[in-house]
Design a protein around this motif. Sequence first.
Motif, PDB file in Angstrom:
ATOM      1  N   CYS A  48       9.001  -0.427  -2.232  1.00  0.00           N
ATOM      2  CA  CYS A  48       9.097  -0.600  -3.683  1.00  0.00           C
ATOM      3  C   CYS A  48      10.559  -0.608  -4.130  1.00  0.00           C
ATOM      4  CB  CYS A  48       8.336   0.502  -4.415  1.00  0.00           C
ATOM      5  SG  CYS A  48       6.581   0.597  -4.011  1.00  0.00           S
ATOM      6  N   THR A  71       3.881   0.635   1.122  1.00  0.00           N
ATOM      7  CA  THR A  71       4.446  -0.458   0.346  1.00  0.00           C
ATOM      8  C   THR A  71       5.900  -0.153   0.000  1.00  0.00           C
ATOM      9  OG1 THR A  71       2.278  -0.907  -0.630  1.00  0.00           O
ATOM     10  CG2 THR A  71       4.197  -1.871  -1.722  1.00  0.00           C
ATOM     11  N   SER A  89       6.338  -4.816  -2.208  1.00  0.00           N
ATOM     12  CA  SER A  89       5.751  -4.789  -3.546  1.00  0.00           C
ATOM     13  C   SER A  89       5.984  -6.104  -4.278  1.00  0.00           C
ATOM     14  CB  SER A  89       6.364  -3.647  -4.360  1.00  0.00           C
ATOM     15  OG  SER A  89       7.758  -3.869  -4.526  1.00  0.00           O
TER      16      SER A  89
END
Length: 481
Positions: free
Chosen positions: A204, A202, A241
């Motif tokens: 971020c 992910t 995210s």
Amino acid sequence: MDTPLSTRPPATRSGLPGAAQTGMPDPPDFRGDHTTDVRLLSAYVQAATELTAGLPARPERSPDQLDGAEQVETAARRARHRFLDLHSGRVYDELTAGRGRHVRVDELAYTAADQYPGLVPTRARIAADRRVPQAAKSGGEVDQGILFAHLLGVRDTGEHLLRSMLAPTARALELLPEFRRTGHLDLGRATIHRDGPVATVTICNPHVLNAEDDIVVEALETAVDLALLDDEVSVGVLRGSVLSHPRYSGRRAFGAGINLTHLYTGKIGFVDFMLRRELGYIRKLIHGLHHGPEHGSEHGLFELPGGKPWVGAVDTFAIGGATQVALVLDRVIAGSDAYFSLPALTEGIVPGVANMRLGRVVGRRMAQRLIFFGDRVAANSAEAAALCDEVVAPEEMDGAVAAAADRLADPAVPSNRRMLHLAEESDDLFRTYMSRYALEQSARMHSPDVVAKLERTWVHRRQHATGDGRPEPTRDAPVPA
């Protein structure tokens, strides 16, 4: 009125050095003797440096000073090209212990600066450039582009460099035992979480719409390495995210491409971002890892495992570099409210390897509309069928991604994807493209029109600042609709 370069009087704060009265010396007469040619290049570049040493910073130069400095820099770069035409193989062998070491691009660049004075900028010079806006940089990254254009342009050195950049990073190897034990790591600008045979990476960077910068690229490469190194992982998922920007509060976004504010402020590196991104994590998404000759023949058929399949979850938007990444993934699931775009001309730079891959995927005409005219492609449009495999309602994304990952976990997938990649993108094609890309992108980063576009974007952002005077936390302006 400023006097011509050849007749400029001795240096003042706003003038050219006194050495400019006689101009550049004659170009070095390289004869092919390595030791002699190294000395000739160093002396010639030193003369060029002295000619421009008294000039003010680039943004403060007059048009005549800019023109004179460009002539001097161009002459020095022609000498670097001629030197590398003759000696790129010898240079690479010396930097890699006769190709016995797999050296990454950053180490190559800085070791070359130490061993070949004048060939490329030193670590200290690049560090100084990182402390000033893009408009005020020295332009030394263009010389790095020349070096890598030559190293990649020759098949033997280029193939070795490509393999070197597929090696797992030192940070990933250090973190691997902990990831195997816990199945989760927070790498700052990226996380990786293992659930059964699926590893989800992910991005971020929510305050800038999950845009990429040098730090994000480092975190993503580490995460991709971990997914590839862990034998329990069969499939990877790449996702953005949940954003913190008010317009997208509570929503995920796949990514907004390069962080233009960082590019404007000089914090995007040619080597650490432009080259590392393409030769590192993006190419590892396709080909997996190369562990070195001890794991197989250096030139044999079995040296590359072919990687693992990857699913992309395109929530909300995939802008610029995020669309570039989507092109290399094995299954792309998009939310019905998402869109793709590749605003290369808005930014002024080359959109990575998209110029090579995009036409193959969507056709030449559509590729030109995306790159030249900034067309957006809505995920639920007919045109998007070339960019994504499945479109679902936003609330159905999790289930669709899980189903795709389950399908790609089939043991027959790795062999088939290896053959697909072999058929559509040979190492020679990629290497040749990247050789030219090194030249084009390093020059574009320092082109006056790119700086002007970044300046307009920055001014626009300041005009749309929040109530406390801080710019809105966006990748670009205006904020994507």
